[in-house]
Design a protein around this motif. Sequence first.
Motif, mmCIF file in Angstrom:
data_model
loop_
_atom_site.group_PDB
_atom_site.id
_atom_site.type_symbol
_atom_site.label_atom_id
_atom_site.label_comp_id
_atom_site.label_asym_id
_atom_site.label_seq_id
_atom_site.Cartn_x
_atom_site.Cartn_y
_atom_site.Cartn_z
ATOM 1 N N UNK A 139 -15.038 -87.372 -49.594
ATOM 2 C CA UNK A 139 -15.584 -87.968 -50.638
ATOM 3 C C UNK A 139 -14.918 -87.729 -51.763
ATOM 4 N N UNK A 140 -14.320 -86.423 -52.035
ATOM 5 C CA UNK A 140 -13.987 -85.913 -53.196
ATOM 6 C C UNK A 140 -12.917 -86.743 -54.128
ATOM 7 N N UNK A 141 -11.996 -87.554 -53.511
ATOM 8 C CA UNK A 141 -10.863 -88.134 -54.149
ATOM 9 C C UNK A 141 -11.732 -89.185 -54.762
ATOM 10 N N UNK A 142 -12.622 -90.186 -53.892
ATOM 11 C CA UNK A 142 -13.390 -91.225 -54.834
ATOM 12 C C UNK A 142 -14.114 -90.787 -55.832
ATOM 13 N N UNK A 143 -15.095 -89.521 -55.717
ATOM 14 C CA UNK A 143 -15.769 -89.033 -57.005
ATOM 15 C C UNK A 143 -14.803 -88.752 -57.922
ATOM 16 N N UNK A 144 -13.656 -88.401 -57.938
ATOM 17 C CA UNK A 144 -12.711 -88.193 -59.224
ATOM 18 C C UNK A 144 -12.164 -89.394 -59.663
ATOM 19 N N UNK A 145 -11.792 -90.426 -58.968
ATOM 20 C CA UNK A 145 -11.620 -91.749 -59.587
ATOM 21 C C UNK A 145 -12.498 -92.500 -60.168
ATOM 22 N N UNK A 184 -15.133 -90.936 -61.594
ATOM 23 C CA UNK A 184 -15.437 -90.337 -63.006
ATOM 24 C C UNK A 184 -14.148 -90.395 -64.053
ATOM 25 N N UNK A 185 -12.965 -90.411 -63.507
ATOM 26 C CA UNK A 185 -11.770 -90.448 -64.418
ATOM 27 C C UNK A 185 -10.848 -91.760 -64.442
ATOM 28 N N UNK A 186 -11.070 -92.495 -63.503
ATOM 29 C CA UNK A 186 -10.005 -93.693 -63.583
ATOM 30 C C UNK A 186 -10.795 -94.968 -62.793
ATOM 31 N N UNK A 187 -11.740 -95.382 -63.192
ATOM 32 C CA UNK A 187 -12.284 -96.638 -62.534
ATOM 33 C C UNK A 187 -11.583 -97.878 -63.075
ATOM 34 N N UNK A 188 -11.039 -97.712 -64.192
ATOM 35 C CA UNK A 188 -10.516 -99.054 -64.977
ATOM 36 C C UNK A 188 -9.041 -99.137 -64.142
ATOM 37 N N UNK A 189 -8.093 -98.117 -63.964
ATOM 38 C CA UNK A 189 -7.015 -97.860 -63.341
ATOM 39 C C UNK A 189 -7.084 -98.349 -61.780
ATOM 40 N N UNK A 248 -19.950 -96.190 -60.978
ATOM 41 C CA UNK A 248 -21.430 -96.007 -60.513
ATOM 42 C C UNK A 248 -21.267 -96.018 -59.063
ATOM 43 N N UNK A 249 -20.582 -96.856 -58.518
ATOM 44 C CA UNK A 249 -20.612 -96.888 -56.895
ATOM 45 C C UNK A 249 -19.584 -95.680 -56.385
ATOM 46 N N UNK A 250 -18.569 -95.588 -57.060
ATOM 47 C CA UNK A 250 -17.823 -94.474 -56.604
ATOM 48 C C UNK A 250 -18.388 -93.086 -56.556
ATOM 49 N N UNK A 251 -19.392 -92.894 -57.491
ATOM 50 C CA UNK A 251 -19.817 -91.661 -57.629
ATOM 51 C C UNK A 251 -20.902 -91.281 -56.344
ATOM 52 N N UNK A 252 -21.395 -92.440 -55.710
ATOM 53 C CA UNK A 252 -22.409 -92.222 -54.576
ATOM 54 C C UNK A 252 -21.487 -92.215 -53.264
ATOM 55 N N UNK A 253 -20.355 -91.983 -53.437
ATOM 56 C CA UNK A 253 -19.451 -92.131 -51.993
ATOM 57 C C UNK A 253 -19.925 -91.097 -51.097
ATOM 58 N N UNK A 266 -26.641 -103.497 -60.781
ATOM 59 C CA UNK A 266 -26.514 -103.946 -59.260
ATOM 60 C C UNK A 266 -25.904 -102.862 -58.714
ATOM 61 N N UNK A 267 -24.887 -102.238 -59.293
ATOM 62 C CA UNK A 267 -24.126 -101.191 -58.844
ATOM 63 C C UNK A 267 -25.234 -99.579 -58.469
ATOM 64 N N UNK A 268 -26.258 -99.489 -59.279
ATOM 65 C CA UNK A 268 -27.031 -98.776 -59.095
ATOM 66 C C UNK A 268 -27.952 -98.831 -58.133
ATOM 67 N N UNK A 269 -28.408 -99.716 -57.859
ATOM 68 C CA UNK A 269 -29.243 -100.393 -56.643
ATOM 69 C C UNK A 269 -28.747 -100.170 -55.411
ATOM 70 N N UNK A 270 -27.286 -100.610 -55.508
ATOM 71 C CA UNK A 270 -26.340 -100.416 -54.048
ATOM 72 C C UNK A 270 -26.074 -99.024 -53.713
ATOM 73 N N UNK A 271 -26.271 -98.119 -54.748
ATOM 74 C CA UNK A 271 -25.690 -96.702 -54.573
ATOM 75 C C UNK A 271 -27.166 -95.954 -54.348
#
Length: 443
Positions: free
Chosen positions: A105-111, A113-118, A139-144, A195-200
Motif C-alpha cells: 500500500x506504500x506507493x498508493x500512500x505516497x501518490x 500525499x504528493x501527487x493526487x493531481x498528477x 483522502x481515499x488513497x491515504x486509506x489504502x 464522500x471520500x472520508x465516508x468511503x475511507x
Amino acid sequence: MRKNAMKGNLDEPDKTVFKYVSQNIFGLLGTSCYILADTYFISQAAGTDGVTLLNLCLPVYNFIFAVGSMVGLGAATRYAILKAQGDERCQRYFSNAIFCACVLSVPFLLVGIFAPGGLLRLMGGDAGIMALGIPYARIFLMFTPFFMCNYIFSAFVRNDGDPSLAMVATLSGSLFNVVFDYIFIFPMGLGLPGAALATAISPVLSIAICSRHFFQKSNTLTFVRQAPSARLLVQSCQLGISGFVGELSSAVTTTVFNFLLLRLAGNVGVAAYGVVANFALVATAIFNGVAQGAQPLISQCYGKNEMAGAKRLLLLGCGTALALAAVLYGAVFGFTDTFVALFNSESSALMAEYAHSGMRIYFLGYFFAGCNIVAAGYLGAVNRPTEATITSVSRGVAAIVTCSLILSALFGMNGVWSAFPAAEAITLALTVFLLKRPRSMCG
C-alpha cells in the motif's frame, strides 16, 4: 467437533453452498451498493462533472481492491487447502498477508500525499476535474492499507468457517458509508471530500467487526511471529491471481472505455459510462459472491482429494450464475430509464440516450461473465493457477481491449458497449476448453 462440523458441510453441499454463496453475495452487494449511493450523492452535489470524476477514479479503486483481493483470497485459499490436509503451516499465511498488504500500500500512500493531481491527469481529467477531485483522491488513497487489509480479514474469516460474520462486517461498513456519505456531503457541507472520508472509514469498521472472530471458540486462526516471506506471498498470489485480474479487469475496462468515450463523445460520454459502470459493479459483485462463496468449500474438497464434489460445486455455481444473469438482465431491460435517471441530476438528454443504449447492450455480457468468474474461482480453488490466470487475463485485459478497439472503430459508441459481451463470450469458449483439458497437460 469442528472437524465433524466441516465433514457435515461437505456431506450437505447444496445447503452449505447456499449459505456461503448467499451470505457472500449479500456482503459484496453491500459494497457495490455503497458505490451506487456514493455516485448518487456525488451526482446531486456536483452534477455531471462529479460523476465523471468518480468514473475516472474507479480504475484506481479497482487496482487497490485487485491487490487486496490477490493477497487476501490467494492466502486464504492456501490456508483452506493446507488446513483440510492437516498441515500446520497454514497458520503462516494470515500474518504474512497482513504485513505484505501494508507494504504494497506504500506507493498508493505516497501518490495520495504528493501527487493526487498528477494521478487524475494521467486518468484523463481536465483542469476542472482536477480542481474538483484532488481532495477526494488524496483522502481515499491515504486509506489504502485499510482497503487491502479488509479483503484479507474477510477472506480468512470466511475460510475459517464464519461467512456470517464476514457478511455482517461488510454490510456494516457499507451501511456506514451510505449514511455518512449523506451526512458528510450535505448537513456537514464537506462536499466531495466528505464522500471520500465516508468511503475511507468504512473498511476500518469492517475490519473491527471481523476481528471479533479471533475471540470466538470456533476460531482456528492465529497470528504467527515470523519474518515476512516473499515465498509465501508468491504462493498466495499464484492462487489469488484470478481475483487480482478479475478486479483489475474493471480498472482496465473503465480506463480503456474512458479514453475511447472521451474521443467519441467527450465528458458526457464518460458520464454515461459512469452510470453503466456503477451498475456493472453491482452485477460483478453478485457473481464474485458466487465464486468467493463457493471457494472455501471447493478448496476443502480439493484438500481432501474429493474432486467429484469440487466439480459438482462448479456446476452448481455456473447454474446459479446463469439464473442470476437472467434476473439481472430482466431488471436492467425493464427499468433502464429509471436507473439512468437516478444519476442524471442535470437531466441531460444526450447522457440519458448514451446510457440507455449502454445499459441494454453491456449487460448482455453477464450471461457469459458469470460463468467465467465462477470458473476462474474454481481453477484457483483447486490449485490450477496457470489456467485461472489465462481465463482471467483473457476476460480482464486481452479480449476486452482488443474487442473495444476493433468494435469502437467499426460501430462507434455501440461498439464500445458491445465490447464487453463479445470479450466475455470469447473467454467463455477458452474457459470451457481449459476446464476439459486433463490436468496433466496444464503444467
